[in-house]
Design an enzyme around this catalytic site. Structure first.
Site, PDB file in Angstrom:
ATOM      1  N   ASP A   1      47.516  34.121 -41.338  1.00 36.75           N
ATOM      2  CA  ASP A   1      48.366  33.345 -42.084  1.00 36.75           C
ATOM      3  C   ASP A   1      47.294  31.921 -42.823  1.00 36.75           C
ATOM      4  O   ASP A   1      46.114  32.482 -43.273  1.00 36.75           O
ATOM      5  CB  ASP A   1      48.927  32.258 -40.758  1.00 36.75           C
ATOM      6  CG  ASP A   1      48.191  31.279 -40.119  1.00 36.75           C
ATOM      7  OD1 ASP A   1      46.915  31.185 -40.319  1.00 36.75           O
ATOM      8  OD2 ASP A   1      48.799  30.879 -39.265  1.00 36.75           O
TER       9      ASP A   1
ATOM     10  N   CYS B   1      44.702  33.846 -37.192  1.00 35.56           N
ATOM     11  CA  CYS B   1      45.267  32.541 -37.784  1.00 35.56           C
ATOM     12  C   CYS B   1      44.482  31.432 -37.057  1.00 35.56           C
ATOM     13  O   CYS B   1      43.212  31.493 -37.188  1.00 35.56           O
ATOM     14  CB  CYS B   1      46.548  32.506 -36.929  1.00 35.56           C
ATOM     15  SG  CYS B   1      46.753  32.565 -34.983  1.00 35.56           S
ATOM     16  N   GLY B   2      45.074  30.272 -36.807  1.00 37.91           N
ATOM     17  CA  GLY B   2      44.405  28.956 -36.714  1.00 37.91           C
ATOM     18  C   GLY B   2      43.535  29.279 -35.369  1.00 37.91           C
ATOM     19  O   GLY B   2      42.231  29.039 -35.092  1.00 37.91           O
ATOM     20  N   THR B   3      44.272  29.681 -34.228  1.00 40.08           N
ATOM     21  CA  THR B   3      43.618  30.005 -32.883  1.00 40.08           C
ATOM     22  C   THR B   3      43.489  31.246 -32.772  1.00 40.08           C
ATOM     23  O   THR B   3      42.794  31.563 -31.571  1.00 40.08           O
ATOM     24  CB  THR B   3      44.476  29.348 -31.788  1.00 40.08           C
ATOM     25  OG1 THR B   3      45.690  29.793 -31.876  1.00 40.08           O
ATOM     26  CG2 THR B   3      44.686  27.613 -32.089  1.00 40.08           C
ATOM     27  N   GLY B   4      44.187  32.231 -33.176  1.00 45.22           N
ATOM     28  CA  GLY B   4      44.079  33.580 -33.026  1.00 45.22           C
ATOM     29  C   GLY B   4      45.331  33.906 -31.832  1.00 45.22           C
ATOM     30  O   GLY B   4      45.874  35.019 -31.834  1.00 45.22           O
TER      31      GLY B   4
ATOM     32  N   HIS C   1      37.828  49.034 -21.936  1.00 47.74           N
ATOM     33  CA  HIS C   1      38.715  48.904 -20.868  1.00 47.74           C
ATOM     34  C   HIS C   1      40.251  48.859 -21.144  1.00 47.74           C
ATOM     35  O   HIS C   1      40.996  49.493 -20.215  1.00 47.74           O
ATOM     36  CB  HIS C   1      38.303  47.840 -19.871  1.00 47.74           C
ATOM     37  CG  HIS C   1      37.057  47.951 -19.068  1.00 47.74           C
ATOM     38  ND1 HIS C   1      36.548  46.871 -18.350  1.00 47.74           N
ATOM     39  CD2 HIS C   1      36.034  48.858 -19.430  1.00 47.74           C
ATOM     40  CE1 HIS C   1      35.445  47.496 -17.745  1.00 47.74           C
ATOM     41  NE2 HIS C   1      35.230  48.429 -18.626  1.00 47.74           N
TER      42      HIS C   1
ATOM     43  N   ARG D   1      39.826  55.700 -15.175  1.00 52.84           N
ATOM     44  CA  ARG D   1      40.797  54.895 -14.146  1.00 52.84           C
ATOM     45  C   ARG D   1      41.359  53.780 -15.377  1.00 52.84           C
ATOM     46  O   ARG D   1      42.298  53.276 -15.106  1.00 52.84           O
ATOM     47  CB  ARG D   1      39.716  54.047 -13.130  1.00 52.84           C
ATOM     48  CG  ARG D   1      38.651  53.180 -13.744  1.00 52.84           C
ATOM     49  CD  ARG D   1      37.982  52.719 -12.560  1.00 52.84           C
ATOM     50  NE  ARG D   1      37.080  51.622 -13.082  1.00 52.84           N
ATOM     51  CZ  ARG D   1      35.893  51.691 -13.871  1.00 52.84           C
ATOM     52  NH1 ARG D   1      35.334  52.893 -14.037  1.00 52.84           N
ATOM     53  NH2 ARG D   1      35.026  50.324 -14.096  1.00 52.84           N
ATOM     54  N   HIS D   2      40.674  53.410 -16.372  1.00 52.33           N
ATOM     55  CA  HIS D   2      41.213  52.489 -17.394  1.00 52.33           C
ATOM     56  C   HIS D   2      42.460  53.111 -17.988  1.00 52.33           C
ATOM     57  O   HIS D   2      43.554  52.180 -18.471  1.00 52.33           O
ATOM     58  CB  HIS D   2      40.320  51.975 -18.349  1.00 52.33           C
ATOM     59  CG  HIS D   2      38.904  51.554 -17.865  1.00 52.33           C
ATOM     60  ND1 HIS D   2      39.224  50.343 -17.015  1.00 52.33           N
ATOM     61  CD2 HIS D   2      37.764  51.966 -17.662  1.00 52.33           C
ATOM     62  CE1 HIS D   2      37.830  50.054 -16.735  1.00 52.33           C
ATOM     63  NE2 HIS D   2      37.002  50.905 -17.011  1.00 52.33           N
TER      64      HIS D   2
HETATM   65  C1  RB5 Z   1      49.135  26.863 -37.909  1.00 47.21           C
HETATM   66  O1  RB5 Z   1      49.036  25.518 -38.300  1.00 47.21           O
HETATM   67  C2  RB5 Z   1      48.712  27.276 -36.663  1.00 47.21           C
HETATM   68  O2  RB5 Z   1      49.697  26.824 -35.822  1.00 47.21           O
HETATM   69  C3  RB5 Z   1      48.481  28.758 -36.472  1.00 47.21           C
HETATM   70  O3  RB5 Z   1      47.402  29.133 -37.479  1.00 47.21           O
HETATM   71  C4  RB5 Z   1      48.082  29.392 -35.218  1.00 47.21           C
HETATM   72  O4  RB5 Z   1      46.964  28.693 -34.975  1.00 47.21           O
HETATM   73  C5  RB5 Z   1      49.047  29.416 -34.261  1.00 47.21           C
HETATM   74  O5  RB5 Z   1      48.964  29.817 -33.088  1.00 47.21           O
END
Ligand code: RB5
Length: 147
Positions: A8, A65-68, A98, A132-133
């Site tokens: 994003d 994205c910002g956090t993934g 795994h 096993r995985h």
């Molecule tokens: C965008 O501002 C942010 O919400 C997005 O990149 C992401 O972190 C969402 O999980």
């Protein structure tokens, strides 16, 4: 391998760096965007990339994205997708070994570019161990099939 990469607006710069890095490792990269800083909705990109992995158009996928987290949540709604959020190389290696993860996700606001490259390399260089995985991964698919 053929790799799809998607992101994003929070991750455009890191995406370009990671795209070039994956290419430098000898893989083909399909970039489905966004390539713009304009605000957009990460579920659209997560779904589109996940559909390509699920359909076998590409081998694996990389999401940022910002956090993934948001983009991975969207990708994991697509049948057959196993996407893990990683902020370290050990997890990146183990989700392939795994969990047979077929997509990886990380946050541009969480990890720096050098760590992100190491995370991606660990993911791409590792093969699923099976055994096993495989039983456990099949159980995950069963959950999906029962929905
Ligand atoms: C965008 O501002 C942010 O919400 C997005 O990149 C992401 O972190 C969402 O999980």
């Amino acid at each position: 391998m053929k790799i799809v990469i998607a992101n994003d607006h929070a991750a455009v710069d890191l995406k370009m760096e990671i795209k070039e890095y994956i290419e430098s490792l000898g893989h083909e990269v399909i970039n489905i965007g966004t390539d713009s800083d304009e605000s957009c909705n990460y579920p659209e990109y997560g779904e589109k990339a996940a559909n390509m992995v699920s359909a076998g158009v590409v081998d694996l996928g990389v999401l940022i994205c910002g956090t993934g987290v948001g983009i991975s949540l969207a990708a994991n709604k697509v049948k057959g997708i196993r996407c893990g959020v990683c902020s370290d190389t050990a997890t990146a290696r183990l989700i392939r070994a795994h969990n047979d993860a077929n997509m990886i996700s990380f946050g541009a606001r969480i990890v720096g570019a050098e760590l992100a490259k190491d995370i991606v390399k660990a993911f791409l260089d590792t093969e699923f161990m099976g055994g096993r995985h495989a039983t456990r991964v099949a159980m995950i698919s069963d959950i999906e099939n029962r929905q």
